[in-house]
Enzyme design. Structure first.
Site, PDB file in Angstrom:
ATOM      1  N   ASP A 121       0.863  -1.182   0.000  1.00 21.18           N
ATOM      2  CA  ASP A 121       0.000   0.000   0.000  1.00 21.18           C
ATOM      3  C   ASP A 121       0.900   1.233   0.000  1.00 21.18           C
ATOM      4  O   ASP A 121       2.013   1.191   0.513  1.00 21.18           O
ATOM      5  CB  ASP A 121      -0.904   0.012   1.236  1.00 21.18           C
ATOM      6  CG  ASP A 121      -2.154   0.849   1.024  1.00 21.18           C
ATOM      7  OD1 ASP A 121      -3.241   0.256   0.873  1.00 21.18           O
ATOM      8  OD2 ASP A 121      -2.042   2.098   1.012  1.00 21.18           O
ATOM      9  N   ASP A 164       4.058   2.623  -4.210  1.00 21.07           N
ATOM     10  CA  ASP A 164       3.221   3.608  -4.899  1.00 21.07           C
ATOM     11  C   ASP A 164       2.887   3.048  -6.277  1.00 21.07           C
ATOM     12  O   ASP A 164       3.757   2.933  -7.146  1.00 21.07           O
ATOM     13  CB  ASP A 164       3.958   4.945  -5.030  1.00 21.07           C
ATOM     14  CG  ASP A 164       3.080   5.986  -5.728  1.00 21.07           C
ATOM     15  OD1 ASP A 164       1.930   5.658  -6.110  1.00 21.07           O
ATOM     16  OD2 ASP A 164       3.542   7.122  -5.908  1.00 21.07           O
ATOM     17  N   ASN A 219      -5.527  -5.137  -6.516  1.00 23.39           N
ATOM     18  CA  ASN A 219      -6.753  -4.513  -6.006  1.00 23.39           C
ATOM     19  C   ASN A 219      -6.742  -2.993  -6.146  1.00 23.39           C
ATOM     20  O   ASN A 219      -7.791  -2.379  -6.283  1.00 23.39           O
ATOM     21  CB  ASN A 219      -6.925  -4.871  -4.528  1.00 23.39           C
ATOM     22  CG  ASN A 219      -8.028  -4.060  -3.870  1.00 23.39           C
ATOM     23  OD1 ASN A 219      -9.213  -4.286  -4.128  1.00 23.39           O
ATOM     24  ND2 ASN A 219      -7.660  -3.083  -3.038  1.00 23.39           N
ATOM     25  N   TYR A 236     -12.297   6.358 -15.015  1.00 25.11           N
ATOM     26  CA  TYR A 236     -12.510   5.125 -14.242  1.00 25.11           C
ATOM     27  C   TYR A 236     -13.086   4.034 -15.140  1.00 25.11           C
ATOM     28  O   TYR A 236     -12.612   2.903 -15.160  1.00 25.11           O
ATOM     29  CB  TYR A 236     -13.444   5.414 -13.067  1.00 25.11           C
ATOM     30  CG  TYR A 236     -13.572   4.278 -12.073  1.00 25.11           C
ATOM     31  CD1 TYR A 236     -12.469   3.820 -11.361  1.00 25.11           C
ATOM     32  CD2 TYR A 236     -14.808   3.661 -11.827  1.00 25.11           C
ATOM     33  CE1 TYR A 236     -12.576   2.786 -10.435  1.00 25.11           C
ATOM     34  CE2 TYR A 236     -14.933   2.632 -10.910  1.00 25.11           C
ATOM     35  CZ  TYR A 236     -13.822   2.201 -10.210  1.00 25.11           C
ATOM     36  OH  TYR A 236     -13.936   1.178  -9.299  1.00 25.11           O
ATOM     37  N   LYS A 292     -10.939   0.734 -16.016  1.00 27.00           N
ATOM     38  CA  LYS A 292     -11.426  -0.551 -15.491  1.00 27.00           C
ATOM     39  C   LYS A 292     -11.732  -1.519 -16.650  1.00 27.00           C
ATOM     40  O   LYS A 292     -11.621  -2.731 -16.494  1.00 27.00           O
ATOM     41  CB  LYS A 292     -12.654  -0.354 -14.594  1.00 27.00           C
ATOM     42  CG  LYS A 292     -12.389   0.399 -13.302  1.00 27.00           C
ATOM     43  CD  LYS A 292     -11.196  -0.095 -12.508  1.00 27.00           C
ATOM     44  CE  LYS A 292     -11.530  -1.098 -11.439  1.00 27.00           C
ATOM     45  NZ  LYS A 292     -10.355  -1.424 -10.585  1.00 27.00           N
TER      46      LYS A 292
HETATM   47  N1  LIG Z   1     -16.270  -0.560  -3.141  1.00 25.37           N
HETATM   48  C1  LIG Z   1     -16.892  -0.720  -4.279  1.00 25.37           C
HETATM   49  O1  LIG Z   1     -18.101  -0.614  -4.347  1.00 25.37           O
HETATM   50  C2  LIG Z   1     -16.143  -1.065  -5.511  1.00 25.37           C
HETATM   51  C3  LIG Z   1     -16.899  -1.258  -6.632  1.00 25.37           C
HETATM   52  C4  LIG Z   1     -16.287  -1.633  -7.779  1.00 25.37           C
HETATM   53  C5  LIG Z   1     -14.914  -1.809  -7.785  1.00 25.37           C
HETATM   54  N2  LIG Z   1     -14.161  -1.575  -6.699  1.00 25.37           N
HETATM   55  C6  LIG Z   1     -12.712  -1.767  -6.808  1.00 25.37           C
HETATM   56  O2  LIG Z   1     -12.164  -2.187  -5.576  1.00 25.37           O
HETATM   57  C7  LIG Z   1     -10.796  -1.789  -5.534  1.00 25.37           C
HETATM   58  C8  LIG Z   1     -10.449  -1.027  -4.283  1.00 25.37           C
HETATM   59  O3  LIG Z   1     -11.264  -1.342  -3.236  1.00 25.37           O
HETATM   60  P1  LIG Z   1     -10.841  -0.973  -1.715  1.00 25.37           P
HETATM   61  O4  LIG Z   1     -12.100  -1.065  -0.942  1.00 25.37           O
HETATM   62  O5  LIG Z   1      -9.693  -1.794  -1.276  1.00 25.37           O
HETATM   63  O6  LIG Z   1     -10.399   0.567  -1.872  1.00 25.37           O
HETATM   64  P2  LIG Z   1      -9.590   1.570  -0.943  1.00 25.37           P
HETATM   65  O7  LIG Z   1      -9.856   2.913  -1.454  1.00 25.37           O
HETATM   66  O8  LIG Z   1      -9.822   1.268   0.475  1.00 25.37           O
HETATM   67  O9  LIG Z   1      -8.108   1.272  -1.376  1.00 25.37           O
HETATM   68  C9  LIG Z   1      -7.258   0.300  -0.812  1.00 25.37           C
HETATM   69  C10 LIG Z   1      -5.923   0.905  -0.645  1.00 25.37           C
HETATM   70  O10 LIG Z   1      -5.345   1.353  -1.873  1.00 25.37           O
HETATM   71  C11 LIG Z   1      -4.361   2.284  -1.502  1.00 25.37           C
HETATM   72  N3  LIG Z   1      -3.869   3.095  -2.604  1.00 25.37           N
HETATM   73  C12 LIG Z   1      -4.481   4.123  -3.226  1.00 25.37           C
HETATM   74  N4  LIG Z   1      -3.666   4.647  -4.171  1.00 25.37           N
HETATM   75  C13 LIG Z   1      -2.536   3.900  -4.133  1.00 25.37           C
HETATM   76  C14 LIG Z   1      -1.318   3.938  -4.854  1.00 25.37           C
HETATM   77  N5  LIG Z   1      -1.077   4.868  -5.785  1.00 25.37           N
HETATM   78  N6  LIG Z   1      -0.372   3.025  -4.567  1.00 25.37           N
HETATM   79  C15 LIG Z   1      -0.575   2.083  -3.620  1.00 25.37           C
HETATM   80  N7  LIG Z   1      -1.694   2.016  -2.878  1.00 25.37           N
HETATM   81  C16 LIG Z   1      -2.659   2.921  -3.142  1.00 25.37           C
HETATM   82  C17 LIG Z   1      -5.029   3.116  -0.429  1.00 25.37           C
HETATM   83  O11 LIG Z   1      -4.036   3.699   0.413  1.00 25.37           O
HETATM   84  C18 LIG Z   1      -5.883   2.125   0.299  1.00 25.37           C
HETATM   85  O12 LIG Z   1      -5.308   1.717   1.515  1.00 25.37           O
HETATM   86  C19 LIG Z   1     -10.546  -0.934  -6.755  1.00 25.37           C
HETATM   87  O13 LIG Z   1      -9.924  -1.689  -7.760  1.00 25.37           O
HETATM   88  C20 LIG Z   1     -11.941  -0.517  -7.153  1.00 25.37           C
HETATM   89  O14 LIG Z   1     -12.017  -0.199  -8.533  1.00 25.37           O
HETATM   90  C21 LIG Z   1     -14.757  -1.200  -5.562  1.00 25.37           C
END
Ligand SMILES: NC(=O)c1ccc[n+]([C@@H]2O[C@H](COP(=O)([O-])OP(=O)(O)OC[C@H]3O[C@@H](n4cnc5c(N)ncnc54)[C@H](O)[C@@H]3O)[C@@H](O)[C@H]2O)c1
Length: 269
Positions: A51, A74, A101, A166, A170
């Site tokens: 992360d 990153d 993810n 997005y 995606k």
């Molecule tokens: N929650 C939903 O309804 C939903 C729906 C469709 C898709 N998604 C997908 O789920 C995934 C993320 O879900 P989540 O709940 O874990 O999100 P989240 O926002 O909690 O992200 C997880 C982590 O990603 C880290 N992050 C952000 N930018 C970063 C970077 N540049 N480098 C490294 N880490 C980074 C953040 O610090 C965070 O801790 C994505 O791919 C998103 O497209 C979510």
């Protein structure tokens, strides 16, 4: 958890922290990445959590069943993506499972789509995923075995009219998933995606507010949002041997949204 399907496997989750807000009664804000890391560990895997916020990654690791490693990465930086995979391999001495993810969601429809937003989405949502896969394929091909799970979105399949960057990234992410699957299907590599609908996660609460979950739930045939743990269950299936003959697929985890014809709700009979 009984029946551990990932015993002896080493897994790396890119984007395995979560930055809140939490669901009511939740001590640890739960996002998809965090729930996936916890589930893979519960299934017996040694888990490395990457992360950009090391503190969040460490918070996930602190809650894993068993040992794990938090790595600062990153996703917008190509070298950092590769270094994180190397750290995972060094820690686990092999690499069996990679979950891409990390994802950022913009808010710019086509008329106001900016270059900065487009580039960030492209770097984080697509480039980091293929770079991570490229680096991970080195040990996986040597082992003759490896699984990828990409965390996708229904926005990559349908338009929500919200964010061009997005939706486009995606969709591209699913192309990466399929390319890896087909290219290396005959060398022990599997690659699949979970395509998520509305998940009651930290991300959605951040993006859409946490007071309008009922409105989001109302458009779902199941009449509720999903939970990060349900996204994690689908990922755990895809990276386990239970999905041994499944590759190149998008598993929709959306409460039935993509199966529905858009008509007003009908009361069940
Ligand atoms: N929650 C939903 O309804 C939903 C729906 C469709 C898709 N998604 C997908 O789920 C995934 C993320 O879900 P989540 O709940 O874990 O999100 P989240 O926002 O909690 O992200 C997880 C982590 O990603 C880290 N992050 C952000 N930018 C970063 C970077 N540049 N480098 C490294 N880490 C980074 C953040 O610090 C965070 O801790 C994505 O791919 C998103 O497209 C979510």
């Amino acid at each position: 958890m009984d029946g551990k399907r990932l015993e002896g496997r080493v897994a790396y989750v890119l984007g395995g922290g979560s930055d809140g807000p939490a669901r009511p009664g939740e001590a640890l804000p739960m996002g998809n990445g965090r729930a996936i890391a916890l589930r893979l560990a519960a299934e017996g895997a040694l888990v490395v959590v990457g992360d950009k916020d090391l503190g969040r990654a460490q918070a996930t690791v602190d809650h894993l069943d068993g040992a794990g490693l938090a790595v600062e990465v990153d996703a917008a930086d190509p070298e950092s993506c590769v270094a994180a995979v190397r750290a995972a391999v060094e820690f686990g001495d092999r690499l069996d499972v990679v979950v891409c993810n990390v994802g950022v969601s913009g808010r710019e429809p086509v008329k106001v789509q900016s270059l900065d937003d487009w580039e960030l989405a492209s770097d984080v949502n697509v480039r980091s995923h293929w770079l991570t896969a490229q680096a991970a394929l080195v040990p996986m091909l040597e082992q003759g075995r490896g699984c990828f799970a990409f965390v996708g979105s229904t926005a990559g399949v349908f338009s929500s009219r919200r964010s061009l960057s997005y939706e486009a990234t995606k969709a591209a992410q699913l192309a990466v998933m399929r390319h890896v699957a087909v290219r290396y299907a005959d060398r022990g590599i599997r690659s699949n995606a979970v395509v998520l609908g509305n998940i009651d996660s930290a991300l959605v609460r951040r993006e859409f507010g946490d007071g309008n979950g009922d409105a989001r739930a109302a458009v779902v045939p199941m009449r509720r949002e999903g939970r990060p743990e349900e996204a994690a269950g689908a990922v755990a299936f895809l990276v386990s041997d239970d999905a041994g003959y499944v590759t190149g697929q998008s598993l929709l985890v959306d409460g039935g949204v993509s199966a529905a014809w858009p008509i007003p709700p009908i009361v069940s009979q």
